[in-house]
Scaffold this active site. Structure first.
Site, mmCIF file in Angstrom:
data_model
loop_
_atom_site.group_PDB
_atom_site.id
_atom_site.type_symbol
_atom_site.label_atom_id
_atom_site.label_comp_id
_atom_site.label_asym_id
_atom_site.label_seq_id
_atom_site.Cartn_x
_atom_site.Cartn_y
_atom_site.Cartn_z
ATOM 1 N N GLU A 295 -20.983 -8.568 56.088
ATOM 2 C CA GLU A 295 -20.587 -8.119 54.900
ATOM 3 C C GLU A 295 -19.983 -6.348 55.078
ATOM 4 O O GLU A 295 -19.170 -7.058 54.676
ATOM 5 C CB GLU A 295 -21.963 -7.171 54.444
ATOM 6 C CG GLU A 295 -22.371 -6.784 53.196
ATOM 7 C CD GLU A 295 -23.118 -6.570 52.661
ATOM 8 O OE1 GLU A 295 -23.971 -6.368 53.037
ATOM 9 O OE2 GLU A 295 -23.539 -5.020 51.274
ATOM 10 N N ASP B 209 -25.941 1.346 56.179
ATOM 11 C CA ASP B 209 -26.041 0.096 55.370
ATOM 12 C C ASP B 209 -25.409 -0.600 56.342
ATOM 13 O O ASP B 209 -24.298 -1.362 55.832
ATOM 14 C CB ASP B 209 -26.235 0.600 54.515
ATOM 15 C CG ASP B 209 -26.091 -1.735 53.895
ATOM 16 O OD1 ASP B 209 -27.303 -2.581 54.006
ATOM 17 O OD2 ASP B 209 -25.485 -1.356 52.398
ATOM 18 N N GLU C 168 -32.570 -0.347 45.331
ATOM 19 C CA GLU C 168 -31.379 -0.651 44.326
ATOM 20 C C GLU C 168 -32.383 -1.525 43.188
ATOM 21 O O GLU C 168 -31.907 -2.581 43.724
ATOM 22 C CB GLU C 168 -30.657 -0.904 45.802
ATOM 23 C CG GLU C 168 -29.664 -1.053 46.626
ATOM 24 C CD GLU C 168 -28.956 -1.678 47.813
ATOM 25 O OE1 GLU C 168 -29.525 -2.748 48.045
ATOM 26 O OE2 GLU C 168 -28.482 -1.250 48.163
HETATM 27 C C1 BDP Z 1 -26.891 -3.513 51.235
HETATM 28 C C2 BDP Z 1 -26.099 -5.663 50.266
HETATM 29 C C3 BDP Z 1 -27.216 -5.677 48.977
HETATM 30 C C4 BDP Z 1 -28.370 -6.180 50.011
HETATM 31 C C5 BDP Z 1 -28.892 -4.867 50.700
HETATM 32 C C6 BDP Z 1 -30.534 -4.440 51.275
HETATM 33 O O1 BDP Z 1 -25.327 -4.987 49.958
HETATM 34 O O2 BDP Z 1 -26.815 -6.625 48.952
HETATM 35 O O3 BDP Z 1 -28.959 -6.354 49.327
HETATM 36 O O4 BDP Z 1 -28.330 -4.208 51.404
HETATM 37 O O5 BDP Z 1 -30.611 -4.637 52.462
HETATM 38 O O6 BDP Z 1 -26.211 -4.113 52.471
HETATM 39 O O7 BDP Z 1 -31.397 -4.746 50.581
#
Ligand code: BDP
Length: 733
Positions: A427, A399, A325
């Site tokens: 989340e 996730d 990401e």
């Molecule tokens: C996702 C989230 C994000 C996190 C990412 C992570 O949306 O904000 O940075 O995981 O785990 O669930 O790095």
């Protein structure tokens, strides 16, 4: 005719005093059982309410009439303070501190070495307790009935103390105690996704608990209470900063702030970790590269580690999110995750530090099912990580969805130490508005069988290292706290923090036991309340699954904020940030074909697991649309078509939410006004959200199925266009 006043005047003074005392006692009792004011949730599960039952109180007072706390260390001081505070509050009497056993009911605490002059602990039991476990025993010393809380280490004594207090908090007998308890995992950890500006990534409980601006001089009272809460459930490690890391935390002035927290947390047995931004050598060190094989980069990290350990001698190490990401990582320099992790591991190794490297990686440049990417990247690296590296794997491959099959990496890297990452912050599970108890989710994953070493190769055994015999193990929870007065926002969200801690200590504790303990300590011990509230908690995750992402549907959330339903999202910075990518609805059906005729993510599991899920007719329906693209008219186990089943799930889930509201309302007599009202209002919000999820998803999927909503269900009162137009520009997190 007498006036009341005359009556009173006629009573003898003793009777009046007695009556007055009685009234005060009854009032005190009432306030202690159902406090009608000022219950803000700050005390979490450490409320230490006075013992209500007179007989029990008398018994407890004679069981604990004197207290010996041996030892002078900081952790022992924490144990002593907690015992005194807890006992004084619960018994409404401070036990006398003493040095020798001269009365029945002496409670003796201290390490086995410290209390040896009074009591010799059995060496076999000490062995069983290990480094951090404890022993609590009813024993006879000098012919007096005593209780001993002991351990090999001060930490063990602290955990034993909290356990002992929990026995009292849950009003169990103190007779014939014989407890030997050792943690199943070594690293029992929290991950804060807290930014230095005090915003919290995916945080729904206010701003960060860490007031970086005011540290190190101003030490908020919350820091100690946070440490107490953690120690009470055995948590011994915390990562203070977001995985989307900021290199500033590694500057000298910020490290001083970290050191202040570490100094305090150490007194509760908690070690501090930080997230490391991989590009820090460039961003703050002025180097032209962060290539992990570059000697200057390696030296920069070695120097940084030395600087940190100078300030924080027991610094735990680094947690790293790399090449995921948008975060920088070794792949920016054509190096592997192992190259990156090992470089950092070498920097902290001289100080016994560790590196936790996250497996949450996926790239939008790789045209591969996101489900498969971590496995593809990591499995070839099995055996190439240093001994002081742990790979931290989320429970599922996408996730933290409300339900995911276990991550295929578990068990697939026998030569690599792997630790579990769960998400406590909700989340994808209703965020700050919803009552969702997560222990059943955690347990579902831990009990899943990977079949990597024959039947019974559960994720739990991978995590505790017993399957592939690793010396080191751990579990982390992405925390759900902020600076809200009650820490977690939703009064029930505290239970997830509690649950994670209890499970890191012992993965075999049932969800029911966790809920029971937590409710007794946090709300009420009344049997009627307990059974009703437990039912609400234990069903809560199932209900949200039903009304949000049933049958294996996943990732249907709003773009960015992830708040609420938006299955229609078809545009995003990258395809795997859209929702159509995951549900793949079309006029034929819905679901992601991850079998051999599709992405074949299923191929990443052991053959026995594949057998369970590869055939849509046999596949457990909870994973059906996760692995299969199914026709709308396909018959389900219920006899309904897929379309009817989908509607059934959405409508049933929402209806069950209504039921939860009714059940909660009946609990009013057992709960203080503040928290009762808070939960009542939140359940209304959650019910409205359930209807919103149900209506938007049914209307949206109907555009593909072309089938009517089955008879008997109320029709959505808004159009799909209305739901699509909803915007939440300032949703938290
Ligand atoms: C996702 C989230 C994000 C996190 C990412 C992570 O949306 O904000 O940075 O995981 O785990 O669930 O790095």
């Amino acid at each position: 005719m007498h006036s009341g006043r005359c009556d009173i005047n006629k009573q003898p003074a003793m009777t009046i005093a007695k009556n007055a005392m009685k009234k005060i006692f009854i009032l005190l009792l009432l306030f202690s059982t159902v406090r009608s004011f000022g219950e803000n949730g700050y005390d979490l599960w450490l409320r230490y309410l006075p013992v209500e039952n007179q007989n029990l109180l008398t018994a407890y007072r004679s069981d604990i009439s004197a207290l010996i706390v041996s030892g002078k260390g900081d952790i022992i001081s924490s144990a002593r303070n907690e015992l005194l505070a807890g006992l004084s509050a619960m018994l409404a009497k401070k036990p006398a501190l003493t040095q020798t056993v001269s009365v029945n009911g002496t409670l003796i605490t201290g390490t086995a070495a410290e209390i040896e002059r009074i009591y010799r602990t059995n060496s076999g039991e000490l062995k069983q307790a290990g480094d951090e476990g404890f022993i609590i025993k009813s024993v006879l010393i000098n012919n007096k009935n005593c209780t001993v809380i002991t351990a090999n280490s001060e930490k063990g004594v602290l955990y034993g103390t909290f356990h002992f207090l929990r026995i009292l908090q849950t009003r169990q007998s103190l007779h014939s105690l014989n407890i030997i308890s050792a943690p199943q995992l070594q690293l029992r950890m929290l991950n804060h996704w807290d930014n230095l500006n005090r915003t919290v990534e995916r945080g729904y409980a206010g701003f960060s608990n860490w007031n970086w601006h005011m540290l190190p001089t101003y030490m908020d009272k919350r820091y100690r209470d946070y440490a107490r809460a953690n120690a009470s459930v055995g948590i011994n490690a915390t990562v203070l900063t977001n995985v989307n890391a900021n290199a500033t935390i590694l500057t000298a002035s910020y490290l001083k702030k970290v050191a202040a927290l570490a100094d305090l947390f150490r007194t509760y047995g908690i070690r501090v970790f930080l997230t490391a931004r991989f590009s820090a050598p460039v961003e703050m060190g002025g180097l032209p590269t962060a290539d992990p094989l570059d000697p200057a980069v390696q030296q920069w990290w070695k120097n940084k580690a030395a600087e940190i350990y100078q300030l924080i001698p027991d610094f735990g190490g680094f947690l790293v999110k790399a090449n995921s990401e948008g975060q920088p990582g070794p792949q920016n320099y054509n190096r592997t995750h192992a190259d990156g992790a090992n470089m950092l591991a070498d920097a902290v190794a001289p100080f016994k530090g560790i590196v936790i490297w996250r497996a949450f990686v996926y790239s939008n440049e790789v045209p591969e099912d996101r489900h498969k990417q971590a496995f593809n990247e990591f499995v070839p690296l099995d055996g190439s990580f240093r001994n002081n590296v742990l790979i931290q794997v989320k429970n599922g491959a996408i996730d933290f969805m409300p339900r995911e099959p276990f991550h295929p990496l578990f068990g697939a890297m026998p030569k690599t130490q792997m630790m579990m990452e769960f998400q406590l912050t909700q989340e994808y599970l209703g965020q700050g508005t919803s009552l969702v108890f997560l222990a059943p989710l955690f347990k579902e994953t831990l009990q899943s069988d990977t079949w990597r070493n024959g039947k019974g190769s559960t994720v739990e055994k991978v995590v505790d290292g017993s399957l592939q015999s690793h010396p080191f193990n751990g579990m982390a929870g992405v925390l759900n706290i902020g600076n809200d007065i009650n820490w977690c926002g939703h009064p029930f969200a505290q239970a997830n923090w509690y649950a994670l801690g209890r499970l890191t200590w012992n993965m075999n504790i049932s969800s029911e036991q966790i809920a029971d303990e937590w409710l007794k300590m946090t709300f009420s011990k009344d049997e009627h309340f307990l059974s009703a509230a437990k039912k609400i908690m234990l069903e809560s995750r199932d209900i949200i699954l039903q009304y949000s992402m049933p049958l294996g549907l996943h990732h249907l959330i709003t773009y960015g904020s992830h708040y609420g339903p938006a299955p229609w999202v078809d545009k995003g910075a990258r395809p795997d940030w859209t929702n159509v990518y995951y549900h793949r609805a079309d006029s034929f059906g819905v679901g992601f074909n991850r079998t051999s005729t599709g992405s074949n993510a299923l191929g990443q599991y052991a053959p026995e697991v594949q057998d369970l899920w590869k055939n849509p007719a046999a596949c457990d329906e909870k994973y059906l649309l996760w692995f299969h693209h199914i026709s709308w008219s396909q018959k389900m186990k219920s006899g309904r078509s897929l379309w009817e089943e989908l509607c059934y799930q959405y409508y049933t889930g929402a209806a069950r939410m209504k039921q939860v509201q009714l059940e909660w309302n009946k609990l009013k007599p057992f709960v203080d006004t503040d928290r009762f009202e808070q939960v009542r209002m939140l359940l209304q919000v959650q019910y409205d959200e359930a209807i919103w999820w149900r209506n938007s998803c049914v209307l949206y999927f109907q555009t593909f199925s072309g089938m009517p909503i089955p008879a008997g269900y109320e029709k959505p009162d808004q159009t799909l266009e209305f739901y699509k137009s909803l915007k939440f520009p300032f949703a938290p997190g």
